[in-house]
Scaffold this motif. Structure first.
Motif, PDB file in Angstrom:
ATOM      1  N   ASP A   1      -9.105 -18.150 -12.052  1.00 38.96           N
ATOM      2  CA  ASP A   1      -9.689 -16.955 -11.434  1.00 38.96           C
ATOM      3  C   ASP A   1      -8.737 -15.766 -11.511  1.00 38.96           C
ATOM      4  O   ASP A   1      -8.606 -14.970 -10.564  1.00 38.96           O
ATOM      5  CB  ASP A   1     -10.057 -17.228  -9.972  1.00 38.96           C
ATOM      6  N   GLY A   2      -8.021 -15.667 -12.630  1.00 41.49           N
ATOM      7  CA  GLY A   2      -7.135 -14.534 -12.855  1.00 41.49           C
ATOM      8  C   GLY A   2      -5.747 -14.687 -12.267  1.00 41.49           C
ATOM      9  O   GLY A   2      -4.879 -13.838 -12.514  1.00 41.49           O
ATOM     10  N   ASP A   3      -5.506 -15.746 -11.489  1.00 40.27           N
ATOM     11  CA  ASP A   3      -4.196 -15.956 -10.877  1.00 40.27           C
ATOM     12  C   ASP A   3      -3.400 -16.994 -11.674  1.00 40.27           C
ATOM     13  O   ASP A   3      -3.949 -18.003 -12.122  1.00 40.27           O
ATOM     14  CB  ASP A   3      -4.346 -16.462  -9.434  1.00 40.27           C
ATOM     15  N   SER A   4      -2.092 -16.746 -11.834  1.00 36.91           N
ATOM     16  CA  SER A   4      -1.216 -17.695 -12.511  1.00 36.91           C
ATOM     17  C   SER A   4      -0.710 -18.728 -11.518  1.00 36.91           C
ATOM     18  O   SER A   4      -0.244 -18.384 -10.422  1.00 36.91           O
ATOM     19  CB  SER A   4      -0.039 -16.963 -13.164  1.00 36.91           C
ATOM     20  N   ARG A   5      -0.778 -20.003 -11.903  1.00 40.12           N
ATOM     21  CA  ARG A   5      -0.361 -21.084 -11.022  1.00 40.12           C
ATOM     22  C   ARG A   5       0.445 -22.100 -11.822  1.00 40.12           C
ATOM     23  O   ARG A   5       0.458 -22.084 -13.049  1.00 40.12           O
ATOM     24  CB  ARG A   5      -1.580 -21.781 -10.402  1.00 40.12           C
ATOM     25  N   THR A   6       1.113 -23.010 -11.131  1.00 38.63           N
ATOM     26  CA  THR A   6       1.816 -24.107 -11.800  1.00 38.63           C
ATOM     27  C   THR A   6       1.434 -25.424 -11.137  1.00 38.63           C
ATOM     28  O   THR A   6       1.035 -25.463  -9.968  1.00 38.63           O
ATOM     29  CB  THR A   6       3.346 -23.944 -11.738  1.00 38.63           C
ATOM     30  N   ALA A   7       1.566 -26.492 -11.906  1.00 43.48           N
ATOM     31  CA  ALA A   7       1.308 -27.831 -11.386  1.00 43.48           C
ATOM     32  C   ALA A   7       2.297 -28.800 -12.013  1.00 43.48           C
ATOM     33  O   ALA A   7       2.619 -28.674 -13.206  1.00 43.48           O
ATOM     34  CB  ALA A   7      -0.134 -28.266 -11.685  1.00 43.48           C
ATOM     35  N   LYS A   8       2.784 -29.737 -11.230  1.00 35.30           N
ATOM     36  CA  LYS A   8       3.623 -30.815 -11.745  1.00 35.30           C
ATOM     37  C   LYS A   8       2.703 -31.934 -12.229  1.00 35.30           C
ATOM     38  O   LYS A   8       1.909 -32.472 -11.444  1.00 35.30           O
ATOM     39  CB  LYS A   8       4.555 -31.350 -10.659  1.00 35.30           C
TER      40      LYS A   8
END
Length: 362
Positions: A349-356
């Motif tokens: 949704d346009g937001d940058s995120r990270t995941a392990k």
């Protein structure tokens, strides 16, 4: 198709039957000639234990001994879509080759490179993810000679190698060169029958390889197969023309891992290849440049799903490696192992995120 770490491209080495006469005529200047002898008492890599000194006559004799020893174990595979090569894997008639050589076919005509009668063979199983396959002779002739396979850990840059197969449909062809580099990660196109595989730890060689060499043997001076020639580089600046002296072979360690499982179980059950367990597609930005991999589906219970990723997310990085296309995503994962932990950067949704993410298996 992009090749990492360089940006040259690679193409598969299956030789189309319909193009045989034309291709040979156009490639006449590329026919391999005899190996040039080094200066007297040149220091030449010999066995894996170290370099030995060989006089020119000794080196020529070594070449001839290897050819006489290995060539009977190299076969030509005739599929309806083209010609490729293969290597006799054991005395029961199993032959290892490239998945793109067998394609979707189940039956093949096989002739030993030294000119014996044509034999029939059937597919055991194909593993396109590593571009390897095993076929089996329907009737095993007396005197069938399996190749000897080497140790990938003992392959060294600078080592002299010979490439054997049926380039351009010319069976019993041998070219010579060296191991130019190790550990290359190379991707193959899906067009023209290619598998689209991204293959890690490839052996780069200067030995001339051409269409028809696919599935043949890359051999050291101890008469041991150290790789299966699979791809040759092309230079986009030359109009997709061949980039001389740059070819790639699947390392013998992966060849044995895949072939042994296919022969024993009929399929590959332990690939050793890491995966996110997703399907995706390349997306582009406002300037129509590749900008990431959008998740189309996420396998339930797979690596991505367990980390909270879902369809519609767009992956842009694996660790510190930029991801812009499906190919670059495959290349970013190629050297990882199942169970490894990586940081995945993605947008939602346009937001940058990270995941392990704890990686799964192909």
């Amino acid at each position: 198709m992009d090749a990492s770490p360089s940006r040259s491209r690679v193409h598969r080495l299956l030789f189309p039957l319909s193009a045989a006469v034309c291709a040979i005529a156009l490639a006449g200047g590329c026919t391999a000639t005899g190996p040039a002898a080094p200066a007297p008492e040149a220091s030449v890599p010999g066995t894996a234990q170290g370099a030995v000194k060989r006089a020119p006559d000794d080196l020529q004799t070594a070449y001839q001994d290897v050819i006489n020893d290995v060539l009977p174990s190299v076969v030509q595979i005739d599929a309806s879509e083209g010609l490729g090569s293969g290597v006799v894997y054991d005395g029961r008639g199993h032959i290892v080759t490239n998945a793109h050589v067998v394609g979707d076919e189940k039956k093949f005509k096989v002739s030993v490179a030294t000119g014996e009668a044509t034999l029939s063979a059937s597919l055991v199983s194909s593993y396109p993810e590593q571009d390897l396959a095993v076929i089996k002779l329907d009737d095993v002739p007396d005197g069938l000679k399996p190749a000897r396979f080497g140790d990938a850990e003992k392959v060294e840059v600078g080592q002299i190698v010979l490439a054997m197969g049926s380039p351009l449909g010319l069976s019993s062809s041998v070219t010579q060169g060296i191991v130019s580099a190790l550990g290359r990660t190379v991707s193959e196109s899906r067009s023209g029958g290619g598998t689209g595989a991204t293959i890690a730890n490839m052996v780069q060689t200067s030995a001339a390889i051409n269409p028809g060499n696919s599935g043949g043997a890359l051999v050291d001076l101890d008469s041991r197969v150290i790789g299966i020639p699979t791809l040759a580089a092309t230079d986009p600046q030359l109009g997709e023309g061949a980039a001389p002296g740059i070819g790639f072979a699947i390392p013998v360690s992966m060849v044995k891992t895949v072939a042994d499982q296919i022969i024993e179980k009929g399929e590959v059950t332990d690939s050793g290849r890491a995966a996110l367990n997703i399907t995706g597609r390349t997306v582009v930005d406002d300037d129509y440049r590749p900008a990431g991999v959008a998740l189309v589906s996420v396998e339930r219970g797979g690596a991505a799903a367990d980390a909270g990723l879902r369809p519609g997310d767009t992956i842009t990085k694996i660790g510190s490696t930029e991801v812009t296309t499906i190919t670059s995503l495959s290349e970013a994962l190629a050297n990882d192992k199942p169970g490894s932990k990586v940081t995945v950067t993605y947008t939602r949704d346009g937001d940058s995120r990270t995941a392990k993410v704890t990686l799964g298996e192909i």
